[in-house]
Design a protein around this motif. Sequence first.
Motif, mmCIF file in Angstrom:
data_model
loop_
_atom_site.group_PDB
_atom_site.id
_atom_site.type_symbol
_atom_site.label_atom_id
_atom_site.label_comp_id
_atom_site.label_asym_id
_atom_site.label_seq_id
_atom_site.Cartn_x
_atom_site.Cartn_y
_atom_site.Cartn_z
ATOM 1 N N CYS A 68 2.201 9.658 0.097
ATOM 2 C CA CYS A 68 0.611 9.724 -0.232
ATOM 3 C C CYS A 68 0.557 11.325 -0.221
ATOM 4 O O CYS A 68 1.143 12.016 0.776
ATOM 5 C CB CYS A 68 -0.049 9.112 1.196
ATOM 6 S SG CYS A 68 -1.805 9.919 0.944
ATOM 7 N N SER A 69 -0.051 11.966 -1.383
ATOM 8 C CA SER A 69 0.066 13.330 -1.436
ATOM 9 C C SER A 69 -0.865 13.850 -0.300
ATOM 10 O O SER A 69 -0.712 14.917 -0.080
ATOM 11 C CB SER A 69 -0.492 13.771 -2.971
ATOM 12 O OG SER A 69 -1.878 13.105 -3.206
ATOM 13 N N LEU A 70 -1.939 13.129 0.069
ATOM 14 C CA LEU A 70 -2.937 13.693 1.139
ATOM 15 C C LEU A 70 -2.054 13.676 2.388
ATOM 16 O O LEU A 70 -2.209 14.577 3.350
ATOM 17 C CB LEU A 70 -4.286 12.607 1.288
ATOM 18 C CG LEU A 70 -5.182 13.069 2.224
ATOM 19 C CD1 LEU A 70 -5.573 14.622 2.258
ATOM 20 C CD2 LEU A 70 -6.479 12.188 1.917
ATOM 21 N N ALA A 71 -1.402 12.710 2.925
ATOM 22 C CA ALA A 71 -0.723 12.559 4.260
ATOM 23 C C ALA A 71 0.426 13.950 3.906
ATOM 24 O O ALA A 71 0.590 14.583 5.147
ATOM 25 C CB ALA A 71 -0.139 11.249 4.391
ATOM 26 N N GLY A 130 0.932 -1.273 -0.044
ATOM 27 C CA GLY A 130 0.027 -0.059 0.080
ATOM 28 C C GLY A 130 0.916 1.247 -0.104
ATOM 29 O O GLY A 130 1.767 1.376 -0.732
ATOM 30 N N VAL A 131 0.674 2.087 0.963
ATOM 31 C CA VAL A 131 1.611 3.342 1.258
ATOM 32 C C VAL A 131 2.172 3.428 2.419
ATOM 33 O O VAL A 131 1.734 2.916 3.383
ATOM 34 C CB VAL A 131 0.849 4.710 0.390
ATOM 35 C CG1 VAL A 131 0.633 4.483 -1.083
ATOM 36 C CG2 VAL A 131 -0.435 4.783 1.193
ATOM 37 N N HIS A 132 3.062 4.356 2.651
ATOM 38 C CA HIS A 132 3.992 4.533 3.878
ATOM 39 C C HIS A 132 2.921 4.586 5.113
ATOM 40 O O HIS A 132 3.229 3.848 6.090
ATOM 41 C CB HIS A 132 4.595 5.772 3.747
ATOM 42 C CG HIS A 132 5.819 5.541 4.789
ATOM 43 N ND1 HIS A 132 5.726 6.108 5.870
ATOM 44 C CD2 HIS A 132 7.011 5.003 4.779
ATOM 45 C CE1 HIS A 132 6.723 5.998 6.774
ATOM 46 N NE2 HIS A 132 7.569 5.386 5.980
ATOM 47 N N PRO A 192 -15.558 9.549 -1.028
ATOM 48 C CA PRO A 192 -15.543 11.126 -0.360
ATOM 49 C C PRO A 192 -14.371 11.814 -0.415
ATOM 50 O O PRO A 192 -14.354 13.028 -0.165
ATOM 51 C CB PRO A 192 -15.983 10.667 0.763
ATOM 52 C CG PRO A 192 -15.462 9.445 1.274
ATOM 53 C CD PRO A 192 -15.586 8.511 0.027
ATOM 54 N N GLU A 193 -13.158 11.317 -1.080
ATOM 55 C CA GLU A 193 -12.121 12.116 -1.267
ATOM 56 C C GLU A 193 -12.290 13.114 -2.569
ATOM 57 O O GLU A 193 -11.401 13.833 -2.889
ATOM 58 C CB GLU A 193 -10.749 11.504 -1.346
ATOM 59 C CG GLU A 193 -10.411 10.771 -0.027
ATOM 60 C CD GLU A 193 -9.102 9.888 -0.258
ATOM 61 O OE1 GLU A 193 -8.325 10.163 -1.154
ATOM 62 O OE2 GLU A 193 -9.132 9.200 0.427
ATOM 63 N N CYS A 194 -13.167 12.902 -3.288
ATOM 64 C CA CYS A 194 -13.428 13.355 -4.548
ATOM 65 C C CYS A 194 -14.233 14.965 -4.352
ATOM 66 O O CYS A 194 -14.858 14.790 -2.923
ATOM 67 C CB CYS A 194 -14.383 12.713 -5.588
ATOM 68 S SG CYS A 194 -13.860 11.326 -5.902
HETATM 69 FE FE1 SF4 Z 1 -3.033 7.735 -3.303
HETATM 70 FE FE2 SF4 Z 1 -4.513 9.548 -3.038
HETATM 71 FE FE3 SF4 Z 1 -4.741 7.371 -1.497
HETATM 72 FE FE4 SF4 Z 1 -3.014 9.061 -1.094
HETATM 73 S S1 SF4 Z 1 -5.038 9.422 -0.674
HETATM 74 S S2 SF4 Z 1 -2.687 6.827 -1.245
HETATM 75 S S3 SF4 Z 1 -2.349 9.757 -2.957
HETATM 76 S S4 SF4 Z 1 -5.071 7.576 -4.018
#
Ligand code: SF4
Length: 341
Positions: free
Chosen positions: A105-108, A79-81, A218-220
């Motif tokens: 993750c650009s959001l984090a 997944g991501v960090h 819901p992140e849209c």
């Molecule tokens: Fe990727 Fe966006 Fe999910 Fe972060 S929030 S892991 S950038 S899809």
Amino acid sequence: MNVNVKDTWIAKGYVDEPVPADVDVKAEIRRMCAEKNAVILAHYYTDGAIQDIADFVGDSLALAQWSAKTDADVIVMCGVHFMGETNKILCPDKKVLVLDLNAGCSLADSCKAEDLKDFVDAHPGYKVVSYVNTTAAVKALTDVVVTSSNAKLIVDSFPQDEKLIFGPDKNLGGYINTVTGREMLLWNGGCHVHGQFSLAKILAIKAEHPEAKILVHPECPAPVQKVADVIGSTAGLLNFAIKDDATEFIVATESGILHEMKKACPDKLFIPAPPETTEAEGCSCNECEFMKLNTLNKLYNTLKYEWPAIEVAPEIAEKAIKPIDKMLEISKNLKSAMSSK
Ligand code: SF4
Ligand code: 13P
């Protein structure tokens, strides 16, 4: 660890070694899992090949719920960090591996702990609700963590007059404000993938497929949420597609989820919602490039060398565990959205 980690790997953030051509990568991955008592967790946004070899595939809530109860010695988080960090905070005595330290993750990234601390200090009396897509350091400043599966449930658990800061995703926060009737202060962060879905292009597809239902994460942004037939987490959207009578769906979230949707519903049509710009125009499309850093070859090397491993500073982990545990406690009756094989 089997060997000394090479400086070149450390510089790159992953084991940069070709897999010998005569190796059956998938069979070796499963053999090493059995030998090391390791389990592979994968998020729905990873490549289909990763999802197919994983022991468990799930949304962010299910992955956290799963790692809280595993008796494996090694967790490999595809997944991501921040997901690896969450696993490590929940399982400090286990080895938690990721495939590539560059999978951020650009959001984090849109919420730095020092900036959040300044904001919290400027708003005394507010409780902090943080999305799971945050660093461990941000979680350490947080009262309760949420995911897209349980955000409404958790926000509803606060008294209606409680003053709340919600971050970092402004779109999810706006949605939760709408469905709870609250006015939480919203951090101005967002995901670069979900932030760029094109309302005009979604409506153009809808015109061609008038019976299609529109599934939206819901992140849209709010205008995309407004045309949704359902708004939900990745697992929520998958479950809706499985249960609903419709046979066509326009999917406004990272396109990796289509793999599980097509597997679960082979007779239904799933159309990925397009982003504002196209690949030809230089955009990263509706794929999260961080999630796509997870590959079978890296999975093989990560298991082989037991690196990269996630570590969280004890003073941060000690604080960050509290809001994660609080989330799991409030969500314990939410049906796990996890798929196991
Ligand atoms: Fe990727 Fe966006 Fe999910 Fe972060 S929030 S892991 S950038 S899809
Ligand atoms: P969920 O898996 O909770 O839907 O979250 C999506 C996401 O953006 C993960 O990075």
